[in-house]
Motif scaffolding. Structure first.
Motif, PDB file in Angstrom:
ATOM      1  N   GLN A   1     -27.699  22.162  -2.335  1.00 48.17           N
ATOM      2  CA  GLN A   1     -26.814  21.205  -2.907  1.00 48.17           C
ATOM      3  C   GLN A   1     -27.699  20.282  -3.588  1.00 48.17           C
ATOM      4  O   GLN A   1     -27.604  19.755  -4.863  1.00 48.17           O
ATOM      5  N   VAL A   2     -29.067  19.778  -2.944  1.00 48.43           N
ATOM      6  CA  VAL A   2     -29.803  19.133  -3.954  1.00 48.43           C
ATOM      7  C   VAL A   2     -30.596  19.660  -4.950  1.00 48.43           C
ATOM      8  O   VAL A   2     -30.476  19.321  -6.044  1.00 48.43           O
ATOM      9  N   ALA A   3     -30.836  20.880  -4.834  1.00 45.61           N
ATOM     10  CA  ALA A   3     -31.386  21.827  -6.180  1.00 45.61           C
ATOM     11  C   ALA A   3     -30.442  21.735  -7.007  1.00 45.61           C
ATOM     12  O   ALA A   3     -30.824  21.566  -8.277  1.00 45.61           O
ATOM     13  N   LYS A   4     -29.227  21.952  -6.741  1.00 43.48           N
ATOM     14  CA  LYS A   4     -28.261  22.126  -8.028  1.00 43.48           C
ATOM     15  C   LYS A   4     -27.959  20.807  -8.726  1.00 43.48           C
ATOM     16  O   LYS A   4     -27.799  20.695 -10.102  1.00 43.48           O
ATOM     17  N   ARG A   5     -27.957  19.561  -7.856  1.00 42.64           N
ATOM     18  CA  ARG A   5     -27.982  18.230  -8.171  1.00 42.64           C
ATOM     19  C   ARG A   5     -29.237  17.999  -9.468  1.00 42.64           C
ATOM     20  O   ARG A   5     -29.257  17.427 -10.407  1.00 42.64           O
ATOM     21  N   LEU A   6     -30.356  18.383  -8.921  1.00 36.17           N
ATOM     22  CA  LEU A   6     -31.530  18.078  -9.528  1.00 36.17           C
ATOM     23  C   LEU A   6     -31.762  18.824 -10.612  1.00 36.17           C
ATOM     24  O   LEU A   6     -32.584  18.573 -11.710  1.00 36.17           O
ATOM     25  N   LEU A   7     -31.154  20.221 -10.842  1.00 41.02           N
ATOM     26  CA  LEU A   7     -31.205  20.905 -12.067  1.00 41.02           C
ATOM     27  C   LEU A   7     -30.667  20.045 -13.362  1.00 41.02           C
ATOM     28  O   LEU A   7     -30.923  20.233 -14.531  1.00 41.02           O
ATOM     29  N   ASN A   8     -29.654  19.226 -13.009  1.00 45.09           N
ATOM     30  CA  ASN A   8     -28.957  18.393 -14.096  1.00 45.09           C
ATOM     31  C   ASN A   8     -29.370  16.935 -14.199  1.00 45.09           C
ATOM     32  O   ASN A   8     -28.614  15.935 -14.817  1.00 45.09           O
ATOM     33  N   ASP A   9     -30.661  16.703 -13.889  1.00 43.10           N
ATOM     34  CA  ASP A   9     -31.010  15.341 -13.477  1.00 43.10           C
ATOM     35  C   ASP A   9     -32.305  15.083 -14.389  1.00 43.10           C
ATOM     36  O   ASP A   9     -33.187  15.992 -14.253  1.00 43.10           O
TER      37      ASP A   9
END
Length: 439
Positions: A413-421
């Motif tokens: 979940q964190v990895a997916k959010r960081l990809l678009n940050d």
């Protein structure tokens, strides 16, 4: 949202506000009609305030029942409640609800990502406290601060080190974050450090942490920022990972839990009626919901809500909720999600009178939810509301949860959010892409 520390002062302040409203009302009547006696003025003012308070308490009760039945209705219900509180003597409660509504709306935003069900449950807790203060009763429970998300989802150490201007601060979002006992620590294998001085209490719903040149100094061995209340490091309020280069993806596993039965919960009398149901019901609603405690999500909790209301005038009512810790994950693991249902509910009208432990007790099967068996007491001999009327969860069904590893790794979940940050470095983005499954 109610603060815990100044609860007594708030109740005193409410009494003062009530007295001032009564005094204002008396003064207006006195100017309008000097022939009326002072005792008449006082009685009229007192009755006006009493009626406004009773109406406000009824609005709060209905709102609590509605949101407890469906957490997703918290926004519409709060909006409706604010619109119903039109009397000047209800202005204090109206302002409390407006603040609660605005803060909760902010926490439901796309970026913040507070869970809707959790917001609904926390709104119910806040409403119960507002109602208790309105009726000059003790607060129904103690609310610990809660973090439901952080922005960004993690701190990219590589970006902070190579381009510090890109990540000057991070924020925790949640409830009761103005709690005075909150402390912030940097967890580091080279030695943990107290960095509370770099924490700014932006509001009761937000904490901002300074990562600039005069803020928290990260190192290649830093693993996370940890927020703790009341010096209880065993159950952090929130944590934010420091993402070091080349961390692996966190592992998951399934866990079956069967908690032991709970003690009987007797919800407090609301102040409505005379505590005695007198054979008129009561109409009982009991709900049990599973939830996860804190951003660390290591504790499985259950919230029991009960409302028992007389079916005829004078509509005696007991209403309240309580939370119980049910199970704790091992260190290094957190509860990711539930596999089995999280909600159990019963609704019935009591038709028998008798003390708890007698044949008058009401027993129900819980169905497919977490509760296997309910045991309730409705109308009893003598006083009922706040004295004997209540329910317990006798036994639980099997509860299956999904656990996720929390140390030395990055969750999907964190990895997916960081990809678009934008606060994630290109190097870290490329690494995260290798961890996640393809589109």
């Amino acid at each position: 949202m109610m603060k815990r520390e100044p609860a007594v002062n708030q109740r005193a302040w409410w009494r003062t506000g009530t007295a001032l409203r009564a005094l204002t009302f008396v003064t207006v009547i006195g100017l309008a009609g000097g022939s009326m006696g002072s005792s008449c003025f006082n009685n009229l003012a007192a009755n006006t305030v009493k009626d406004a308070t009773a109406k406000a308490a009824d609005i709060l009760s209905n709102g609590i029942s509605t949101i407890s039945s469906n957490s997703q209705l918290w926004n519409d219900t709060l909006t409706s409640m604010v619109g119903q509180l039109t009397d000047q003597a209800q202005s204090t409660v109206r302002n409390e609800l407006t603040n609660l509504l605005n803060g909760s709306i902010a926490l439901a935003s796309t970026e913040v990502r507070c869970d809707i069900d959790f917001i609904g449950k926390r709104v119910v807790q806040a409403l119960l406290r507002i109602k208790a203060e309105l009726l000059l009763q003790p607060p129904p429970d103690v609310l610990d601060p809660h973090v439901c998300s952080a922005v960004p989802a993690a701190i990219d150490f590589h970006l902070w080190q190579t381009s510090p201007q890109s990540i000057q601060s991070v924020s925790f979002y949640g409830f009761d974050l103005d709690e005075p006992s909150l402390k912030l620590s940097l967890i580091d294998t080279a030695g943990n450090r107290d960095v509370t001085a770099s924490m700014v209490r932006t509001s009761t719903y937000q904490l901002t942490i300074n990562l600039g040149s005069n803020g928290v100094k990260l190192t290649p061995t830093s693993s996370k920022l940890q927020l703790v209340a009341h010096d209880n490091a065993a159950s952090p309020v929130g944590e934010l990972a420091v993402l070091q280069p080349k961390l692996p993806l966190c592992q998951t596993l399934l866990k079956d839990v069967v908690p032991t039965g709970l003690p009987k919960f007797i919800p407090p009398w609301t102040g409505v009626g005379d505590r005695e149901y007198q054979g008129h019901g009561p109409k009982v609603t009991a709900m049990f919901d599973l939830n996860i405690s804190g951003t660390t999500s290591a504790t499985l909790k259950g919230t029991l809500y009960i409302d028992a209301k007389e079916t005829q005038s004078n509509f005696t009512e007991a209403q309240g909720q309580i939370s119980y810790p049910l199970w704790n994950a091992d260190p290094g693991w957190a509860i990711d999600s539930f596999v089995t249902p999280t909600h159990s509910e019963i609704n019935y009208t009591d038709t028998t009178t008798g003390d708890p432990g007698s044949a008058a007790d009401d027993k129900f099967l819980g169905g497919n939810g977490p509760v296997s068996n309910w045991l309730c007491s409705g109308d009893t001999s003598g006083d009922d509301a706040g004295v004997k009327t209540g329910c317990t969860v006798e036994t639980f069904n099997l509860i299956r949860i999904k656990l996720v590893q929390t140390q030395g790794c990055v969750t999907s979940q964190v990895a997916k959010r960081l990809l678009n940050d934008k606060r994630t470095s290109p190097e870290t983005v490329e690494h995260l892409k290798t961890l996640l499954p393809g589109p």
